[in-house]
Design an enzyme around this catalytic site. Structure first.
Site, PDB file in Angstrom:
ATOM      1  N   HIS A  35      26.701  33.599  37.039  1.00 31.45           N
ATOM      2  CA  HIS A  35      26.025  34.389  38.072  1.00 31.45           C
ATOM      3  C   HIS A  35      25.592  33.506  39.241  1.00 31.45           C
ATOM      4  CE1 HIS A  35      25.981  38.344  36.161  1.00 31.45           C
ATOM      5  NE2 HIS A  35      25.775  37.713  35.012  1.00 31.45           N
ATOM      6  N   ASP A  37      28.224  32.334  41.354  1.00 33.75           N
ATOM      7  CA  ASP A  37      29.309  32.412  42.362  1.00 33.75           C
ATOM      8  C   ASP A  37      28.902  33.255  43.566  1.00 33.75           C
ATOM      9  OD1 ASP A  37      29.372  34.740  40.808  1.00 33.75           O
ATOM     10  OD2 ASP A  37      31.564  34.857  40.737  1.00 33.75           O
ATOM     11  N   SER A  68      55.881  45.872  32.817  1.00 33.29           N
ATOM     12  CA  SER A  68      54.880  45.171  32.018  1.00 33.29           C
ATOM     13  C   SER A  68      55.290  45.330  30.563  1.00 33.29           C
ATOM     14  CB  SER A  68      53.478  45.744  32.223  1.00 33.29           C
ATOM     15  OG  SER A  68      52.631  45.192  31.207  1.00 33.29           O
ATOM     16  N   GLY A 121      41.057  42.695  29.587  1.00 34.11           N
ATOM     17  CA  GLY A 121      39.731  43.306  29.590  1.00 34.11           C
ATOM     18  C   GLY A 121      38.739  42.642  28.655  1.00 34.11           C
ATOM     19  N   SER A 126      42.496  38.221  32.657  1.00 32.21           N
ATOM     20  CA  SER A 126      43.911  38.589  32.723  1.00 32.21           C
ATOM     21  C   SER A 126      44.245  39.136  34.109  1.00 32.21           C
ATOM     22  CB  SER A 126      44.232  39.636  31.656  1.00 32.21           C
ATOM     23  OG  SER A 126      43.613  40.870  31.946  1.00 32.21           O
ATOM     24  N   SER A 127      43.239  39.688  34.793  1.00 27.96           N
ATOM     25  CA  SER A 127      43.514  40.272  36.116  1.00 27.96           C
ATOM     26  C   SER A 127      43.892  39.186  37.118  1.00 27.96           C
ATOM     27  CB  SER A 127      42.318  41.090  36.612  1.00 27.96           C
ATOM     28  OG  SER A 127      41.145  40.315  36.629  1.00 27.96           O
ATOM     29  N   GLU A 159      42.282  42.136  44.687  1.00 29.59           N
ATOM     30  CA  GLU A 159      41.406  42.728  43.669  1.00 29.59           C
ATOM     31  C   GLU A 159      40.207  43.428  44.318  1.00 29.59           C
ATOM     32  OE1 GLU A 159      41.048  40.659  40.018  1.00 29.59           O
ATOM     33  OE2 GLU A 159      39.295  41.783  39.357  1.00 29.59           O
ATOM     34  N   ASP A 171      37.842  33.162  39.498  1.00 27.91           N
ATOM     35  CA  ASP A 171      38.960  33.443  38.592  1.00 27.91           C
ATOM     36  C   ASP A 171      40.305  33.090  39.216  1.00 27.91           C
ATOM     37  OD1 ASP A 171      36.846  34.488  37.256  1.00 27.91           O
ATOM     38  OD2 ASP A 171      37.535  36.567  37.275  1.00 27.91           O
TER      39      ASP A 171
HETATM   40  P1  ADP Z   1      39.939  40.750  32.504  1.00 28.04           P
HETATM   41  O1  ADP Z   1      40.327  40.200  33.846  1.00 28.04           O
HETATM   42  O2  ADP Z   1      38.658  40.200  32.003  1.00 28.04           O
HETATM   43  O3  ADP Z   1      41.027  40.621  31.485  1.00 28.04           O
HETATM   44  P2  ADP Z   1      39.916  43.199  33.999  1.00 28.04           P
HETATM   45  O4  ADP Z   1      39.417  44.552  33.695  1.00 28.04           O
HETATM   46  O5  ADP Z   1      39.414  42.501  35.212  1.00 28.04           O
HETATM   47  O6  ADP Z   1      39.688  42.308  32.683  1.00 28.04           O
HETATM   48  O7  ADP Z   1      41.501  43.231  34.143  1.00 28.04           O
HETATM   49  C1  ADP Z   1      42.302  43.835  33.151  1.00 28.04           C
HETATM   50  C2  ADP Z   1      43.338  44.746  33.805  1.00 28.04           C
HETATM   51  O8  ADP Z   1      44.333  43.944  34.486  1.00 28.04           O
HETATM   52  C3  ADP Z   1      44.128  45.544  32.806  1.00 28.04           C
HETATM   53  O9  ADP Z   1      43.440  46.732  32.435  1.00 28.04           O
HETATM   54  C4  ADP Z   1      45.406  45.847  33.590  1.00 28.04           C
HETATM   55  O10 ADP Z   1      45.212  46.899  34.512  1.00 28.04           O
HETATM   56  C5  ADP Z   1      45.611  44.559  34.370  1.00 28.04           C
HETATM   57  N1  ADP Z   1      46.488  43.645  33.630  1.00 28.04           N
HETATM   58  C6  ADP Z   1      46.174  42.408  33.168  1.00 28.04           C
HETATM   59  N2  ADP Z   1      47.222  41.841  32.530  1.00 28.04           N
HETATM   60  C7  ADP Z   1      48.231  42.744  32.564  1.00 28.04           C
HETATM   61  C8  ADP Z   1      49.585  42.765  32.069  1.00 28.04           C
HETATM   62  N3  ADP Z   1      50.091  41.741  31.375  1.00 28.04           N
HETATM   63  N4  ADP Z   1      50.328  43.872  32.309  1.00 28.04           N
HETATM   64  C9  ADP Z   1      49.806  44.902  33.002  1.00 28.04           C
HETATM   65  N5  ADP Z   1      48.556  44.930  33.479  1.00 28.04           N
HETATM   66  C10 ADP Z   1      47.763  43.882  33.272  1.00 28.04           C
HETATM   67 MG    MG Z   2      39.218  40.476  35.661  1.00 28.92          MG
END
Ligand code: ADP
Ligand code: MG
Length: 391
Positions: A35, A37, A68, A121, A126-127, A159, A171
């Site tokens: 917290h 950033d 995907s 998520g 992952s985003s 984003e 990130d």
């Molecule tokens: P985090 O970034 O913590 O994993 P977020 O809610 O910010 O969680 O991002 C997750 C979202 O990013 C997923 O619900 C999807 O929409 C997208 N996403 C991430 N990786 C993939 C993937 N490999 N294929 C498709 N969508 C993805």
């Molecule tokens: Mg994210």
């Protein structure tokens, strides 16, 4: 690790040709500096050895086709006409392509196949891994010269403005700039950074609590507002401050009585957490993992008591970890109200640590946590030059 041969074959099956490149962008975990950033402060993340890979090749038209393989879903759109989709994941890809276009980069269409072992998520970003992988894929396919920080900013703008999630820059920056066996001390005001080595004998252990993060978004916005209020009030005495980053602990102590609760506690967390992030980086530079671990523990106490973004079950995970053999320090990581904890653990102790932590958590909560044993890895890069069939 993802199986690159299988990725290549899946691409071939779908598009009847082999990919010309395969790109990899990692997830991340923040070791300390939580917290901070959005207060223009310091964060200290590592890129982890879980990543999103994209196999790709250019097309001769303006169409982008995306698979995907994780979701078993597809998308297709034209580079000349990019609209928001009702499927959220489409927008991470579309948003980055649009951001590249808006920045003036000429792009050809492409066929993409995405496969990731970053859990979606869970708070391991992952985003950002997806956004940065998409950006770098188009950069390579179109022979663009985009400095790393700019690529991170383009991914973040996608984003923020296209997906509609107000994330900071950490990130995307670590997904681009991460370095194997190093953490990055990032100054979120000017995006300058230092790479600091992590001792190879220490594992970064991430534990996903699997607590649904229902309160997270509203609490996050509230905390940001409270920090803004603290800055406004403190400007009576320090007119030049722009963010809590500009306030040191002595300055805060001198006037904290004038701040109402909970603003006072929130400010105390941020001011001290910035100091801890800087001290933590110094400690690791000296190879003093024990001192770093102590700062992680203090960070957690502050997130629990002053910032109030922990939950009893997260405290249980953290306190259990802190008392297990071989653990230097443990804390909540990410925005809070669920999500993950991060612990630094001697590699020799990883197995008993995991077993005992999972057991205690399950016995007390009935929930099964997931543990990821991570190694600090490199940021975005090309993993295969010529991605055709292998001998
Ligand atoms: P985090 O970034 O913590 O994993 P977020 O809610 O910010 O969680 O991002 C997750 C979202 O990013 C997923 O619900 C999807 O929409 C997208 N996403 C991430 N990786 C993939 C993937 N490999 N294929 C498709 N969508 C993805
Ligand atoms: Mg994210």
């Amino acid at each position: 690790m993802l199986d690159i041969g299988s990725l290549r074959d899946r691409f071939q099956q779908r598009y009847s040709a082999y990919p010309s490149i395969i790109v990899r962008a990692p997830g991340r975990v923040n070791l300390i500096g939580e917290h901070t950033d959005y207060n223009d402060g310091f964060v200290f993340p590592v890129a982890i050895d879980r990543a999103t890979c994209i196999a790709a090749r250019s097309r001769t038209d303006q169409t982008v086709q995306v698979v995907s393989s994780d979701l078993n879903e597809e998308d297709a759109f034209s580079i000349d006409h990019i609209e928001r989709s009702s499927r959220p994941w489409h927008n991470y890809v579309r948003g980055v392509v649009l951001a590249l276009r808006v920045a003036g980069h000429p792009l050809a269409g492409a066929d993409l196949l995405i496969a990731s072992d970053v859990p979606r998520g869970s708070g391991l970003s992952s985003s950002a891994a997806l956004e940065v992988a998409v950006g770098y894929t188009f950069q390579l396919l179109n022979h663009l010269n985009i400095p790393g920080k700019e690529l991170a900013l383009l991914a973040q703008s996608a984003e923020n403005n296209f997906v509609g999630v107000q994330c900071g820059i950490m990130d995307q920056l670590i997904a681009v700039l991460g370095r194997a066996d190093h953490a990055l001390l990032i100054d979120c005001r000017d995006l300058s950074y230092h790479t600091i080595p992590l001792p190879p004998s220490v594992a970064v252990m991430v534990c996903d609590s699997h607590i649904p993060r229902t309160l997270a978004a509203s609490a996050y916005n509230q905390r940001r507002q409270e920090c803004g209020t603290a800055v406004q009030l403190l400007q009576q005495w320090y007119p030049d401050i722009r963010a809590l980053r500009d306030v040191n602990e002595d300055q805060l102590t001198a006037h904290e009585d004038a701040l109402p609760e909970p603003v006072r506690s929130r400010a105390r967390h941020v001011v001290r957490e910035n100091r801890r992030a800087l001290q933590g980086a110094e400690a690791l530079k000296r190879g003093d993992v024990a001192a770093f671990g102590q700062l992680m523990n203090e960070s957690h106490a502050s997130l629990r008591d002053d910032y109030q973004v922990s939950l009893p079950d997260i405290d249980l995970l953290v306190e259990t970890a802190q008392h297990l053999a071989g653990c230097y320090g443990s804390r909540l990581t990410g925005a809070g109200f669920g999500g993950c904890t991060v612990s630094l653990v001697e590699r020799d102790a990883v197995e008993p640590f995991s077993r005992d932590l999972l057991h205690t958590y399950r016995a007390a909560t009935g929930r099964t946590a997931t543990i990821y044993v991570c190694r600090a890895s490199d940021g975005v890069g090309r993993i295969v030059d010529n991605a055709g069939p292998q001998e």
